[in-house]
Motif scaffolding. Structure first.
Motif, mmCIF file in Angstrom:
data_model
loop_
_atom_site.group_PDB
_atom_site.id
_atom_site.type_symbol
_atom_site.label_atom_id
_atom_site.label_comp_id
_atom_site.label_asym_id
_atom_site.label_seq_id
_atom_site.Cartn_x
_atom_site.Cartn_y
_atom_site.Cartn_z
ATOM 1 N N THR A 196 3.059 -49.102 11.864
ATOM 2 C CA THR A 196 2.177 -49.819 10.939
ATOM 3 C C THR A 196 1.912 -48.993 9.687
ATOM 4 N N GLY A 197 1.512 -47.732 9.867
ATOM 5 C CA GLY A 197 1.249 -46.874 8.710
ATOM 6 C C GLY A 197 2.482 -46.679 7.855
ATOM 7 N N SER A 198 3.633 -46.533 8.488
ATOM 8 C CA SER A 198 4.883 -46.322 7.746
ATOM 9 C C SER A 198 5.247 -47.548 6.910
ATOM 10 N N ALA A 199 5.054 -48.733 7.485
ATOM 11 C CA ALA A 199 5.383 -49.964 6.757
ATOM 12 C C ALA A 199 4.444 -50.175 5.572
ATOM 13 N N ILE A 200 3.165 -49.869 5.746
ATOM 14 C CA ILE A 200 2.209 -49.981 4.634
ATOM 15 C C ILE A 200 2.617 -49.027 3.516
ATOM 16 N N TYR A 201 2.941 -47.811 3.885
ATOM 17 C CA TYR A 201 3.381 -46.782 2.929
ATOM 18 C C TYR A 201 4.595 -47.264 2.121
ATOM 19 N N MET A 202 5.602 -47.790 2.809
ATOM 20 C CA MET A 202 6.828 -48.212 2.128
ATOM 21 C C MET A 202 6.584 -49.391 1.202
ATOM 22 N N GLU A 203 5.649 -50.262 1.549
ATOM 23 C CA GLU A 203 5.361 -51.416 0.704
ATOM 24 C C GLU A 203 4.532 -51.029 -0.510
ATOM 25 N N LEU A 204 3.581 -50.130 -0.360
ATOM 26 C CA LEU A 204 2.677 -49.802 -1.467
ATOM 27 C C LEU A 204 3.270 -48.804 -2.447
ATOM 28 N N CYS A 205 4.162 -47.939 -1.977
ATOM 29 C CA CYS A 205 4.703 -46.889 -2.856
ATOM 30 C C CYS A 205 5.793 -47.441 -3.769
ATOM 31 N N ASP A 206 5.711 -47.057 -5.035
ATOM 32 C CA ASP A 206 6.745 -47.440 -5.999
ATOM 33 C C ASP A 206 7.861 -46.412 -6.051
ATOM 34 N N GLU A 207 7.514 -45.160 -5.816
ATOM 35 C CA GLU A 207 8.492 -44.078 -5.848
ATOM 36 C C GLU A 207 8.214 -43.134 -4.686
ATOM 37 N N ILE A 208 9.294 -42.548 -4.152
ATOM 38 C CA ILE A 208 9.178 -41.521 -3.121
ATOM 39 C C ILE A 208 9.657 -40.220 -3.749
ATOM 40 N N LYS A 209 8.798 -39.217 -3.781
ATOM 41 C CA LYS A 209 9.148 -37.947 -4.411
ATOM 42 C C LYS A 209 9.017 -36.797 -3.424
ATOM 43 N N GLU A 210 9.734 -35.704 -3.703
ATOM 44 C CA GLU A 210 9.690 -34.521 -2.852
ATOM 45 C C GLU A 210 8.449 -33.686 -3.119
ATOM 46 N N PHE A 211 8.028 -33.677 -4.403
ATOM 47 C CA PHE A 211 6.877 -32.859 -4.789
ATOM 48 C C PHE A 211 5.920 -33.683 -5.643
ATOM 49 N N ILE A 212 4.693 -33.204 -5.763
ATOM 50 C CA ILE A 212 3.726 -33.833 -6.661
ATOM 51 C C ILE A 212 4.203 -33.642 -8.096
#
Length: 389
Positions: A196-212
Motif C-alpha cells: 500500500t505504501g509503495s503504491a501511494i509513493y509511486m502514484e504521488l511522486c513525479d520524479e525518483i532521485k538518488e539524492f536530495i
C-alpha cells in the motif's frame, strides 16, 4: 515548493505517510472522519493520532485499528464500492489509480487477470483507510500543485508471513509496484515497505532521485512506523522552496493527417473549452512523405481523461501519446488593471505581469481587452497596443 518524500531510513507505509502529512499541518480530526467513513463499506476501523518519539525523533503516529473485517471481494466489486464514496473527484481518481497499481501487481505475481484477483491487501478496510487518508491529506496540503520527488526506499529484509504463505522481503508485489524506483535492502530483517505504501509513493511522486536536489528546506514532517528498531522508524517528508516555480502537467499528443482545416479549428476550440491549458498544432512530414500536423495539448491531470476522450471522438485517432506528470518552470504571475484615455473615453486594460526571482520579465496587455477597445474605437489592433504600451 518541492516536496521530498524520504523513505531511506525506515521504508514506507500508508499510515507513516498520513502521520507525516499531519505533522506538516493536515487536519487530524478531518482525516479520522474521512478514513473511518471511507473504510466502513469494507469493515469497521478506529483511527487515532498521537505524538511519539522514535529514538529521539518527535513524530506523529497514525494508528488504524481494525475492529471488524468484512469478507474479501474481487477487484471489480471493490472498485465499484470505492467509486460510490462521497469524496472529492481528484481524491477519488487518484485513490483508484493507487488501488489499480496494487491489483495489477498482485495479478501479475499470481498469474491472474484483474477479474480473478481477490487480494487481501486492497480488500482490507485498513488499507482503504491508508490510501484514501494519504491522498486526502496530500490534496488538503496543496501538494498536488507542487513537484514531488521520491528518494530511495529502504525495503528491509528477511521473511514475512502473508495470506499466501511465508515469502521473502521485499514481497513480490512490492518489487512489482516499485519497478523503476530505487530500492535499498535493510537496514533490518523486517518488512519496511508495504504494498500500500509503495503504491501511494509511486502514484504521488513525479520524479525518483538518488539524492536530495539543491533545495531550501522550509518544513519537515515525520510519520512514525508501528515497529521499534535500533534507529528512528520514521518516514520524513520535506517541504522546500525551489529556485524556480513549477507546475505539474500532462502532455498529450497525436499525429493528424486526415482532418480539414475547419475540423482542426473546431478541435482546437473544443479542447480549450473542456479545460486544456494550451493547444498547439505544428505542420510535420509523416511516413511515406505525407503532410500532417502534430497536435500537442498541455493539460492538468484532472482534465486528462476528458481531453483524451475528446481527441478520440473528434479525430478518430487510433493512438494518443501521453507524457504524464511532467513539470514546466513557470514565472510567478500577477494581474494589474490600468485605465487609459483613448479618443476621449476611459478604457480598462488588464496586464499580465511575470516575475522570476522577484524581477519583472514581462508585462503584457490581455488580448481580449485590446480587441474590445479596437472594435469600439475603430482603431487597428496594433494602434491600440501602441497606445497602452
Amino acid at each position: 515548493m518541492t516536496i521530498i518524500i524520504d523513505p531511506q531510513a525506515s521504508g514506507i507505509a500508508g499510515n507513516m505517510l498520513i502521520g507525516a502529512f499531519v505533522d506538516l499541518g493536515a487536519d487530524a480530526d478531518e482525516l479520522k472522519e474521512i478514513m473511518e467513513k471511507s473504510a466502513f463499506e469494507f469493515g469497521k476501523i478506529e483511527v487515532t493520532f498521537e505524538k511519539v518519539s522514535k529514538h529521539g525523533i518527535d513524530s506523529t503516529f497514525c494508528h488504524v485499528e481494525m475492529l471488524e473485517q468484512k469478507p474479501c471481494i474481487n477487484y471489480r466489486e471493490f472498485i465499484s464500492k470505492i467509486e460510490n464514496l462521497d469524496l472529492n473527484e481528484n481524491v477519488l481518481e487518484t485513490s483508484i489509480r493507487i488501488f489499480r497499481r496494487i491489483a495489477e501487481a498482485e495479478s501479475k505475481v499470481h498469474g491472474k487477470t484483474l477479474d480473478e484477483v481477490h487480494f487481501h491487501e486492497v480488500g482490507a478496510s485498513d488499507a482503504v483507510a491508508d490510501v484514501i487518508g494519504s491522498v486526502y491529506a496530500f490534496y488538503s496540503l496543496g501538494y498536488d500543485l507542487q513537484k514531488v520527488i521520491g528518494l530511495p526506499i529502504a525495503v528491509g529484509g528477511g521473511r514475512v508471513k502473508t495470506a499466501h504463505g511465508t515469502i521473502p522481503v521485499p514481497a513480490p508485489a512490492v518489487v512489482e509496484i516499485l519497478k523503476d524506483a530505487n530500492m535499498v535492502g535493510g537496514p533490518v530483517d523486517s518488512e519496511l515497505a508495504t504494498p500500500t505504501g509503495s503504491a501511494i509513493y509511486m502514484e504521488l511522486c513525479d520524479e525518483i532521485k538518488e539524492f536530495i536536489p539543491q533545495i531550501k528546506a522550509k518544513n519537515v514532517g515525520y510519520g512514525a512506523g508501528r515497529k521499534d528498531f535500533d534507529h528512528p522508524n520514521v518516514l520524513r517528508i520535506i517541504e522546500s522552496s525551489d529556485i524556480t516555480e513549477s507546475d505539474r502537467i500532462d502532455v498529450i499528443e497525436t499525429n493528424l493527417d486526415h482532418l480539414t482545416g475547419e475540423e482542426i479549428g473546431y478541435l482546437f476550440d473544443t479542447l480549450l473549452d473542456i479545460g486544456a491549458s494550451d493547444v498547439s498544432i505544428t505542420p510535420i512530414i509523416m511516413k511515406k512523405n505525407r503532410q500532417g500536423s502534430l497536435l500537442k495539448v498541455i493539460s492538468k491531470r484532472e482534465r486528462r481523461e476528458d481531453i483524451i476522450n475528446a481527441i478520440f471522438k473528434e479525430t478518430g485517432s487510433l493512438g494518443i501519446r501521453i507524457a504524464p506528470h511532467m513539470h514546466r518552470g513557470i514565472a510567478k504571475r500577477e494581474f494589474e488593471t490600468k485605465t487609459f484615455d483613448i479618443n476621449g473615453k476611459d478604457y480598462d486594460v488588464t496586464f499580465k505581469i511575470g516575475y522570476v526571482n522577484g524581477k519583472v520579465i514581462s508585462k503584457r496587455p490581455e488580448y481580449e481587452d485590446l480587441k474590445r477597445i479596437a472594435k469600439e474605437t475603430g482603431l487597428a489592433l496594433r494602434e491600440v497596443k501602441e497606445l497602452v504600451r
